[in-house]
Scaffold this active site. Structure first.
Site, short mmCIF file in Angstrom:
data_model
loop_
_atom_site.label_atom_id
_atom_site.label_comp_id
_atom_site.label_asym_id
_atom_site.label_seq_id
_atom_site.Cartn_x
_atom_site.Cartn_y
_atom_site.Cartn_z
N THR A 1 1.50 -4.06 -9.33
CA THR A 1 1.68 -5.09 -8.29
C THR A 1 0.44 -5.09 -7.39
O THR A 1 -0.17 -4.05 -7.16
CB THR A 1 2.95 -4.78 -7.49
OG1 THR A 1 4.08 -4.90 -8.36
CG2 THR A 1 3.12 -5.74 -6.32
N GLY A 2 0.12 -6.27 -6.86
CA GLY A 2 -1.03 -6.39 -5.96
C GLY A 2 -2.03 -7.38 -6.52
O GLY A 2 -1.85 -7.91 -7.63
N SER A 3 -3.11 -7.63 -5.79
CA SER A 3 -4.05 -8.66 -6.21
C SER A 3 -4.82 -8.25 -7.47
O SER A 3 -5.08 -9.10 -8.34
CB SER A 3 -5.02 -8.99 -5.07
OG SER A 3 -5.72 -7.83 -4.66
N THR A 4 -5.17 -6.97 -7.61
CA THR A 4 -5.91 -6.54 -8.81
C THR A 4 -4.99 -6.56 -10.03
O THR A 4 -5.38 -7.01 -11.11
CB THR A 4 -6.50 -5.13 -8.61
OG1 THR A 4 -7.02 -5.01 -7.28
CG2 THR A 4 -7.61 -4.87 -9.60
N GLY B 1 0.98 1.43 -2.52
CA GLY B 1 2.07 0.90 -1.70
C GLY B 1 1.64 -0.11 -0.67
O GLY B 1 2.46 -0.59 0.11
N GLY B 2 0.32 -0.44 -0.68
CA GLY B 2 -0.15 -1.47 0.24
C GLY B 2 0.62 -2.78 0.06
O GLY B 2 0.80 -3.53 1.01
N GLU C 1 6.62 1.25 -8.67
CA GLU C 1 5.33 1.61 -9.29
C GLU C 1 5.32 3.08 -9.71
O GLU C 1 4.83 3.42 -10.79
CB GLU C 1 4.18 1.32 -8.32
CG GLU C 1 3.93 -0.16 -8.12
CD GLU C 1 2.94 -0.47 -7.00
OE1 GLU C 1 2.40 -1.57 -7.01
OE2 GLU C 1 2.73 0.38 -6.13
#
Ligand code: 5RP
Length: 262
Positions: free
Chosen positions: A33-36, A103-104, A111
């Site tokens: 999860t996240g932008s990357t 966890g940002g 995760e």
């Protein structure tokens, strides 16, 4: 229409594109999860479309599940997969031993469960995520809403005896209301500055009532793929002790993802 990718997006994209090459037919793959990680999911979607690649993905958040389905990836639950060949995810920080802060994006619980149930965890990141010692990035800790302020006070008290530079923490907000995780919990972000012993911190936090999970990943990540804005990609494998470098050319037409959110 295509627009020029920003340097940071180029770095994330080339790391994601390299990592997408680790996925083979029939694999069960944890999707971070996240932008990357969102770049990764889109790159895998391209392989599904262009090569007819068939694999099953286990998303680590509702956001990732929606994106994966939208690009044609077969999505299954972790319990359907039981064990995964590889998990590919982003990170907020990684150190020389490939310990991580994650966890940002608030998905650290799923995760960590998914990465731990995988033969291999690959982290994809831009070079700015590398640190000497973890802790400059606020450490996310998932707590249950019941008594969260008491849990927060207990955590701050516990930190007195730990090797850290700061002890303040903040409830993560989503506008005017607390940020709620996919499991219905809250996130406390701990401003530690520096975590002298990440393994100890992770263990002590998880022994506290009210704490569900923390964002320190120790002995979970095997490989980090670091992307640079000029197209260079460095792959470090902690088990093999190997480092390799190559380059991915970013063409204008590679900006297929201008609608991408994380
Ligand atoms: C989400 C995460 C992300 O992997 C982490 O925050 C990195 O995100 P990004 O790739 O957007 O920098 O742990 O819970």
């Amino acid at each position: 229409m295509t627009t020029e990718l920003s340097p940071i997006d180029k770095a994330k994209y080339v790391a994601a594109k390299r990592a997408a090459g680790f996925v083979d037919k029939g694999m069960r793959v944890g999707l971070g999860t996240g932008s990357t990680a969102a770049w990764l999911v889109r790159c895998l979607g391209e392989r599904v479309k262009d090569e007819g690649l068939r694999f099953r993905g286990v998303p680590t958040s509702t956001r990732t599940a929606e994106l994966a389905k939208s690009v044609g990836i077969d999505v299954i639950t972790l319990d359907e997969a039981r064990w995964l060949d590889v998990t590919i995810d982003g990170a907020d920080e990684f150190d020389g031993e490939l310990n991580l802060i994650k966890g940002g994006g608030g998905a650290l619980l799923q995760e960590k469960i998914v990465a731990t149930a995988s033969d291999q965890m690959i982290v994809i990141a831009d070079a700015a995520k590398e640190v000497e010692t973890l802790g400059a990035f606020p450490l996310p800790v998932e707590v249950i809403p019941f008594g969260w302020q008491t849990t927060q006070a207990l955590i701050e008290e516990m930190l007195i005896s730990m090797d850290v530079m700061g002890r303040n923490s903040a409830l993560r907000m989503n506008g005017e209301t607390p940020f709620i995780t996919d499991e219905g919990n809250y996130i406390l972000d701990l401003n530690l500055g520096r975590i002298g012993d990440a393994r100890q911190m992770a263990m002590v936090l998880n022994q506290m009532p009210g704490v569900v999970e923390n964002g320190i990943f120790v002995d979970i990540c095997d490989t980090v793929i670091i992307g640079f804005s000029d197209g260079r990609v460095e792959t470090r494998d902690i088990n093999e002790g190997s480092v390799s470098e190559d380059r991915i050319d970013v063409e204008d037409g590679d900006n297929l993802f201008s609608d991408l959110g994380d």
